[in-house]
Structures are given as C-alpha cells and as structure tokens.
Scaffold this active site. Structure first.
Site, short mmCIF file in Angstrom:
data_model
loop_
_atom_site.label_atom_id
_atom_site.label_comp_id
_atom_site.label_asym_id
_atom_site.label_seq_id
_atom_site.Cartn_x
_atom_site.Cartn_y
_atom_site.Cartn_z
N ARG A 90 82.89 34.79 18.73
CA ARG A 90 82.50 34.37 17.36
C ARG A 90 82.51 32.86 17.17
NH1 ARG A 90 85.64 38.85 16.56
NH2 ARG A 90 84.42 40.67 15.99
N LYS A 112 70.53 23.58 14.91
CA LYS A 112 69.76 24.81 15.16
C LYS A 112 69.88 25.16 16.64
CE LYS A 112 65.91 24.93 11.89
NZ LYS A 112 64.44 24.92 11.82
N GLU A 154 57.78 13.15 18.57
CA GLU A 154 58.73 13.45 17.49
C GLU A 154 59.24 12.16 16.83
OE1 GLU A 154 59.20 16.52 16.44
OE2 GLU A 154 58.63 17.77 18.15
N LYS A 196 66.75 12.40 10.97
CA LYS A 196 66.94 13.85 11.07
C LYS A 196 68.24 14.26 10.37
CE LYS A 196 66.64 18.04 13.50
NZ LYS A 196 66.31 18.79 14.68
N GLU A 206 67.42 25.00 5.81
CA GLU A 206 65.98 25.00 5.60
C GLU A 206 65.56 25.76 4.34
OE1 GLU A 206 63.97 25.11 9.33
OE2 GLU A 206 62.00 25.21 8.39
N ARG A 210 64.12 20.49 4.58
CA ARG A 210 64.14 20.48 6.05
C ARG A 210 62.75 20.81 6.63
NH1 ARG A 210 68.99 22.26 10.20
NH2 ARG A 210 67.86 21.68 12.06
N ASN A 214 58.82 19.69 10.06
CA ASN A 214 57.77 20.45 10.75
C ASN A 214 56.40 19.83 10.58
OD1 ASN A 214 59.34 22.45 11.87
ND2 ASN A 214 59.35 23.64 9.99
N HIS A 217 53.60 20.66 12.92
CA HIS A 217 54.03 21.79 13.74
C HIS A 217 53.24 23.07 13.47
CE1 HIS A 217 57.17 19.03 14.78
NE2 HIS A 217 57.80 19.90 15.52
N HIS A 221 51.98 24.91 16.69
CA HIS A 221 52.32 26.26 17.15
C HIS A 221 51.06 27.03 17.53
CE1 HIS A 221 56.32 25.78 14.80
NE2 HIS A 221 56.43 25.36 16.04
N HIS A 234 55.28 20.97 24.14
CA HIS A 234 55.48 21.02 22.68
C HIS A 234 55.13 19.67 22.05
CE1 HIS A 234 57.20 22.21 18.89
NE2 HIS A 234 58.04 21.18 18.92
N1 NAD Z 1 67.11 23.07 18.11
C1 NAD Z 1 66.17 22.33 17.62
O1 NAD Z 1 66.26 21.82 16.51
C2 NAD Z 1 64.96 22.05 18.47
C3 NAD Z 1 64.05 21.05 18.08
C4 NAD Z 1 62.98 20.79 18.91
C5 NAD Z 1 62.82 21.49 20.10
N2 NAD Z 1 63.73 22.44 20.46
C6 NAD Z 1 63.61 23.18 21.71
O2 NAD Z 1 63.73 22.25 22.77
C7 NAD Z 1 63.08 22.76 23.92
C8 NAD Z 1 62.31 21.66 24.59
O3 NAD Z 1 63.19 20.66 24.99
P1 NAD Z 1 62.78 19.54 26.05
O4 NAD Z 1 61.47 18.98 25.67
O5 NAD Z 1 63.93 18.64 26.21
O6 NAD Z 1 62.47 20.39 27.37
P2 NAD Z 1 63.43 20.82 28.57
O7 NAD Z 1 64.80 21.08 28.14
O8 NAD Z 1 62.71 21.92 29.30
O9 NAD Z 1 63.43 19.52 29.48
C9 NAD Z 1 62.22 19.10 30.06
C10 NAD Z 1 62.36 18.92 31.58
O10 NAD Z 1 62.97 17.66 31.83
C11 NAD Z 1 64.09 17.83 32.69
N3 NAD Z 1 65.05 16.80 32.30
C12 NAD Z 1 65.69 16.67 31.12
N4 NAD Z 1 66.40 15.55 31.10
C13 NAD Z 1 66.22 14.93 32.29
C14 NAD Z 1 66.68 13.72 32.86
N5 NAD Z 1 67.43 12.85 32.18
N6 NAD Z 1 66.29 13.42 34.12
C15 NAD Z 1 65.48 14.24 34.82
N7 NAD Z 1 64.99 15.40 34.32
C16 NAD Z 1 65.36 15.73 33.08
C17 NAD Z 1 64.56 19.26 32.44
O11 NAD Z 1 65.29 19.76 33.53
C18 NAD Z 1 63.22 19.98 32.26
O12 NAD Z 1 62.67 20.30 33.51
C19 NAD Z 1 62.24 23.94 23.45
O13 NAD Z 1 62.83 25.14 23.87
C20 NAD Z 1 62.28 23.84 21.94
O14 NAD Z 1 62.18 25.09 21.30
C21 NAD Z 1 64.79 22.73 19.64
#
Ligand code: NAD
Length: 330
Positions: A90, A112, A154, A196, A206, A210, A214, A217, A221, A234
C-alpha cells in the site's frame, strides 16, 4: 527514509551499465543497502506483468514499508517504478532520478505513475508523489539525440502554456540548448519543473487547470495511434500536435497568425516535426473521441490565445477540425 534500510533501484541494463555504479556507491556511502531490479528498455516494460514481477522481487528481498524504490531512467522506468512504489504494501518510499530530458522536465514531476494495458496507454495508475526528485544534468550527455529533441518539445510547451518570457528565451538560445550548454540546460530544466510544479500544486488530480499540460496532446495521441506506437516518439507527436492546436486556435479566431508562425519556427529550429499525414479521410475524427478529455461526447481542446496563455475549449466544430486535418495531407 532511514539509513540502514534497503533501496531497490529500478532501471534497465543500458542505463544501469552507465550510471549504476555511481548510484550504488553513493547510496551505500549514505548507509543504504542497494538492490538492483532490471526491467527491459522501452515502453514494453510498462505493464502489469512487470509490476507483479517487481513486487515479487521486493518480497523475496524482504522489503518493508521503511525501504524505498528509486527510479533510475526515463519516463518508462519512472512511471513503472512509481506505480510499484504506490501499490507495494500500500505504498513505500519513492525517489525519482530521471535520466532523459523528458523525464527531467515532465514525467518525474507531478506524481502521475502508471502502466499500460493492451487496450491503451497509462490506463492503470495512481497519483503518488516521490519523496525526492534528483536531477543531474550531466546524464543528458549519454542520452540519444532523438530522445533529447523529444524532451525539447515538452520544454517548448511550457513556454506556450504559461510563460512568454521563457518562450522567448528558447527562441533566442536554441543553439546553446542544442549544444547542451550547462547554463542554458539549467535554466530550461529548472523553469520547466517550476511551471509543471505550479500547475500541479494548483490542481494535483486534474480537476481543471492540470489539463493545460496537455496542450498539443489531443492531436499527439491521434498521431501516435495512427503512426503506430514506437514509430514516432511521443515528443515528436507532441511537436506537430502543438502546431495543429495553434493553427486550430487561429482558425477559431483565438490567436493571430504570428503566434502560429512563432510556434512553427521554434519547432523548425529544434528539428522537430510540424506535420502529419492524417490520411485524407474523415474517419480520423472518431479517433479524437477516444481522448480522455472527451465528456458527454464533446471534444475538448487546449487552445492558445497568445504565447504564454492557453484556454480549454469545448467549442471546436467537427467540420473545422476535419478541414484542418485534411488541409495539408503530405
Ligand atoms: N508520469 C507522467 O506525468 C508522464 C509524463 C510524460 C510522459 N510519461 C511517460 O514517459 C514515457 C516516456 O519517457 P521517455 O521519453 O523518457 O522514454 P524512455 O523512458 O523509454 O527513455 C527513452 C530511451 O532513452 C534511454 N535513456 C534514458 N536516459 C538515458 C541516458 N541518460 N543515457 C542513455 N540512454 C538513456 C532509455 O533507456 C530509453 O531507451 C512514456 O511511457 C510516457 O507515457 C509520463
């Protein structure tokens, strides 16, 4: 979080290979026992099977509520590890060490956390705030260039939705940013996190404001869905999505043409995409109704009035949207 306790570091082998030792040594120096939990790289790791596997691993390693989960990686690792921290017993302590630009400016802030289902992204999740978000800009040196550019989409978004001066900074310093100059990086990551955090503080769950995060977005999407996840990132989808949102805003008389042009120019300067082929038929419209913001079959769009200000609109006419989407089939 008590020294002497255990910290589970969730990461993938590629990131752990570069930064694992540093993280392990500093945690051990501070008196924590480190347990590495590997997940596969990429979006495919963000599912319920991974959650179950990681939770079983925590049980096997005798983790209790005084222990912590630390996410070392991009948004995928952060979202997954955060969800595990939220549900294991939990809720246990959670720390984010974001390593991608997107994770530093967006996903690690705001609480999130989520995993995907076969039927869609982020459909199972929680609002679960980390105890600490630790950002080290040096890790961006190993981030693949395409991932860096995605994060910039972003960053640009924050300027458009909330801060004209910041947007101007991005316009004037794009070369320093592309070269990852430390002062420029510090400024853009810090300001993005502040914006943010401001929005999330006001509306954590949200209920209203919030949603402005988006911006772009709704289009993004649909672009991701049509392109197929993984084909287009993305951030790339958000970039063209923001330009479509700006053009829609202009069509509705909300913003002038110069606002659209400034958004177009800044995306161009940062080598981000600005168009998508929606396929030339009206069937695309039904994809917009899958958006989480749709309520009572009404489309909701975040539109811009001028750089630094956006508004939530329910007045977008389907015809206008279709015109826009079909206007520039490539
Ligand atoms: N929680 C939220 O508010 C929120 C907001 C936006 C996106 N997201 C989520 O985030 C995800 C996308 O995140 P992302 O763009 O970071 O992608 P990711 O986590 O897949 O990272 C992208 C790639 O870069 C590599 N990588 C990361 N840091 C590195 C570094 N310093 N050196 C070498 N390689 C590195 C990772 O291993 C991966 O292969 C999605 O799942 C999305 O839904 C969440």
């Amino acid at each position: 979080l008590v020294p002497g306790k255990k910290v589970a570091v969730v990461s993938n082998d590629a990131i752990w290979g570069i930064y694992g030792k540093t993280v392990m040594v500093s945690l051990e120096k501070a008196g924590f026992a480190v347990h590495y939990m590997a997940v596969p790289a990429g979006e495919k790791a963000k599912n319920m099977a991974s959650v179950e596997k990681l939770c079983e691993e925590l049980v096997d390693a005798s983790f209790d509520r005084q222990c912590a989960v630390l996410a070392l990686g991009g948004g995928v690792v952060g979202d997954l590890a955060g969800f595990v921290a939220a549900v294991y017993m939990r809720g246990i302590h959670f720390i984010q060490v974001p390593t991608s630009l997107l994770a530093q400016v967006d996903s690690s802030v705001g609480g999130k956390v989520a995993v995907n289902l076969l039927s869609g992204k982020n459909l199972v999740g929680a609002f679960y705030q980390p105890k600490l978000v630790l950002i080290d800009l040096d890790v961006l040196s190993t981030l693949p260039p395409r991932e860096f550019t995605c994060g910039l989409a972003e960053v640009i978004k924050y300027g458009i939705i909330r801060d004209a001066e910041f947007f101007e900074y991005l316009e004037n310093h794009h070369r320093e940013i592309q070269q990852k100059q430390p002062d420029a990086m510090l400024h853009i990551v810090k300001r993005s996190c502040q914006i943010k955090a401001e929005v999330v503080e006001y509306d954590e769950k949200e209920g209203g404001l919030r949603a402005i995060l988006n911006f772009g977005h709704t289009f993004a999407h649909v672009i991701e869905l049509m392109a197929g996840y993984g084909k287009i990132t993305h951030g790339e989808a958000v970039a063209s999505g923001m330009l479509y949102a700006a053009r829609l805003s202009n069509k509705m008389g909300l913003c002038d043409a110069s606002t659209v042009k400034r958004i177009d120019d800044i995306l161009k300067k940062n080598n981000l995409p600005r168009k998508f082929d929606f396929g030339g038929n009206e069937g695309v419209l039904k994809l917009f109704y899958r958006d989480k913001k749709v309520e009572n079959a009404t489309l909701k769009f975040i539109l811009t009035e001028y750089i630094g200000s956006v508004t939530i609109s329910e007045k977008v006419l389907e015809g206008r949207l279709v015109d826009l989407l079909l206007q520039d089939v490539m």
